[in-house]
Scaffold this motif. Structure first.
Motif, PDB file in Angstrom:
ATOM      1  N   LYS A 116      -1.482  -9.636  -3.046  1.00 45.73           N
ATOM      2  CA  LYS A 116      -1.608 -10.679  -2.218  1.00 45.73           C
ATOM      3  C   LYS A 116      -2.697 -10.537  -1.325  1.00 45.73           C
ATOM      4  CE  LYS A 116       3.365 -12.429  -1.884  1.00 45.73           C
ATOM      5  NZ  LYS A 116       4.549 -12.816  -1.175  1.00 45.73           N
ATOM      6  N   ASP A 117      -3.031  -9.252  -0.817  1.00 43.86           N
ATOM      7  CA  ASP A 117      -4.230  -9.176  -0.065  1.00 43.86           C
ATOM      8  C   ASP A 117      -5.493  -8.657  -0.701  1.00 43.86           C
ATOM      9  OD1 ASP A 117      -3.558  -6.440  -0.501  1.00 43.86           O
ATOM     10  OD2 ASP A 117      -3.035  -6.319   1.431  1.00 43.86           O
ATOM     11  N   ARG A 118      -5.378  -8.701  -1.986  1.00 48.19           N
ATOM     12  CA  ARG A 118      -6.214  -8.305  -2.955  1.00 48.19           C
ATOM     13  C   ARG A 118      -6.675  -7.030  -2.886  1.00 48.19           C
ATOM     14  NH1 ARG A 118      -8.330 -12.154  -6.160  1.00 48.19           N
ATOM     15  NH2 ARG A 118     -10.516 -11.378  -6.255  1.00 48.19           N
ATOM     16  N   SER A 119      -5.931  -6.088  -2.564  1.00 42.14           N
ATOM     17  CA  SER A 119      -6.391  -4.709  -2.037  1.00 42.14           C
ATOM     18  C   SER A 119      -6.205  -3.822  -3.261  1.00 42.14           C
ATOM     19  CB  SER A 119      -5.498  -3.999  -0.943  1.00 42.14           C
ATOM     20  OG  SER A 119      -4.153  -4.075  -1.169  1.00 42.14           O
ATOM     21  N   ILE A 120      -5.150  -4.126  -4.049  1.00 41.97           N
ATOM     22  CA  ILE A 120      -5.186  -3.265  -5.373  1.00 41.97           C
ATOM     23  C   ILE A 120      -4.608  -4.098  -6.506  1.00 41.97           C
ATOM     24  CG2 ILE A 120      -4.254  -1.380  -4.192  1.00 41.97           C
ATOM     25  CD1 ILE A 120      -1.296  -2.126  -4.883  1.00 41.97           C
ATOM     26  N   LEU A 121      -4.925  -3.768  -7.630  1.00 44.76           N
ATOM     27  CA  LEU A 121      -4.612  -4.395  -8.952  1.00 44.76           C
ATOM     28  C   LEU A 121      -3.018  -3.958  -9.321  1.00 44.76           C
ATOM     29  CD1 LEU A 121      -7.936  -3.764 -10.579  1.00 44.76           C
ATOM     30  CD2 LEU A 121      -7.050  -6.138 -10.085  1.00 44.76           C
ATOM     31  N   ILE A 122      -2.448  -4.819  -9.819  1.00 46.20           N
ATOM     32  CA  ILE A 122      -1.217  -4.843 -10.311  1.00 46.20           C
ATOM     33  C   ILE A 122      -0.803  -5.455 -11.463  1.00 46.20           C
ATOM     34  CG2 ILE A 122      -0.133  -4.268  -7.776  1.00 46.20           C
ATOM     35  CD1 ILE A 122       0.953  -7.118  -7.788  1.00 46.20           C
TER      36      ILE A 122
END
Length: 286
Positions: A116-122
């Motif tokens: 959601k906060d575009r901090s990691i790829l999942i």
């Protein structure tokens, strides 16, 4: 079993690259180019509902890349993977398995998304097992210079890191291998190492998801090989074998990249295997 086409988006690619050595004056008849020499392409995936399993074959480009990246591919239309799933009453969380024909970005980009906060790829499919094969995986994570731009680390490495990756075994059976997913697989290495073509038995018909072995109906003649293929002479042999099987056994070919032809059948002619009939998914998936 039920089958559903999943339209994950539309884009454009250079027509010359898509047809290799074939002159534009010929391929333009079946795949007309715009003023920039670009031809229309689809990212048509396939959803297989089989008992408790909901198997998605390929995922399109996804939406996590930059505006500059997508600008190279001239996205058009209003299709999306999420909308297509929603239209038939499913969501990403319902998917139990994601089968990847190969790891080029237009086939696997939708596998991975930002949080959601575009901090990691999942993983975009949190409840799914992702399926590749060991030979192709190694080819993709250590790419040759020709394919490096198609194997994007952000599409591939997070799958492994998630712990959701499994491999289809290759036993060198011919012409098809069994898979744990209830359908057989035809392996083709002309386009890229060990591309996997699912062969699905459905209501007395054989449905073949032909991916980049036969990108569009315009690619049926044997010499019509993409400039993207790493081993074009091998593609010639693989196409000849596969298309003869398709014509002689009345296979239905599900086209991933053809925006105008969803499913085709082929027939033997004096000029080789050619188009017999073009069908919509509604004609077949009843």
């Amino acid at each position: 079993m039920r089958l559903y086409p999943i339209e994950a988006g539309n884009f454009k690619l250079d027509g010359g690259a898509m047809f290799g050595v074939v002159p534009k004056s010929i391929w333009n008849r079946t795949n007309p180019a715009d003023s920039n020499n670009m031809i229309d392409m689809a990212a048509r995936c396939l959803l297989v509902e089989d008992g408790d399993r909901l198997i998605l074959i390929d995922t399109g480009m996804g939406n996590k890349q930059s505006e500059k990246f997508f600008g190279y591919y001239y996205l058009w239309g209003d299709h999306s993977l999420d909308k297509s799933l929603q239209d038939i009453g499913f969501s990403r969380d319902d998917i139990t398995d994601v089968f990847l024909t190969h790891l080029h970005f237009d086939h696997c980009g939708g596998c991975i998304e930002y949080n959601k906060d575009r901090s990691i790829l999942i993983p975009a499919f949190k409840n799914a097992t992702y399926w590749s094969n060991a030979d192709h995986w190694q080819w993709a994570v250590e790419p040759n210079k020709r394919e490096k731009a198609s194997f994007l680390r952000e599409n591939i490495q997070p799958i492994k890191e998630s712990g959701q990756l499994q491999f289809i075994d290759i036993k060198n059976s011919t012409p098809f291998e069994e898979s744990p997913l209830g359908f057989k697989v035809f392996f083709a290495s002309g386009h890229t190492e060990k591309q996997m073509i699912p062969i699905i038995e459905y209501n007395g018909m054989t449905i073949c998801f032909v991916a980049d072995l036969i990108p569009t109906a315009g690619h049926l003649p044997l010499p019509y090989v993409m400039g993207y293929d790493t081993r074009p002479l091998l593609t010639l042999d693989e196409k000849e074998l596969f298309l003869n099987l398709a014509a002689n056994n009345n296979y239905y070919l599900f086209l991933e990249h053809d925006p105008n032809n969803q499913i085709i059948t082929v027939q033997q002619t004096e000029k080789g295997v050619r188009l017999n009939e073009s069908l919509s998914c509604n004609d077949i998936f009843k």
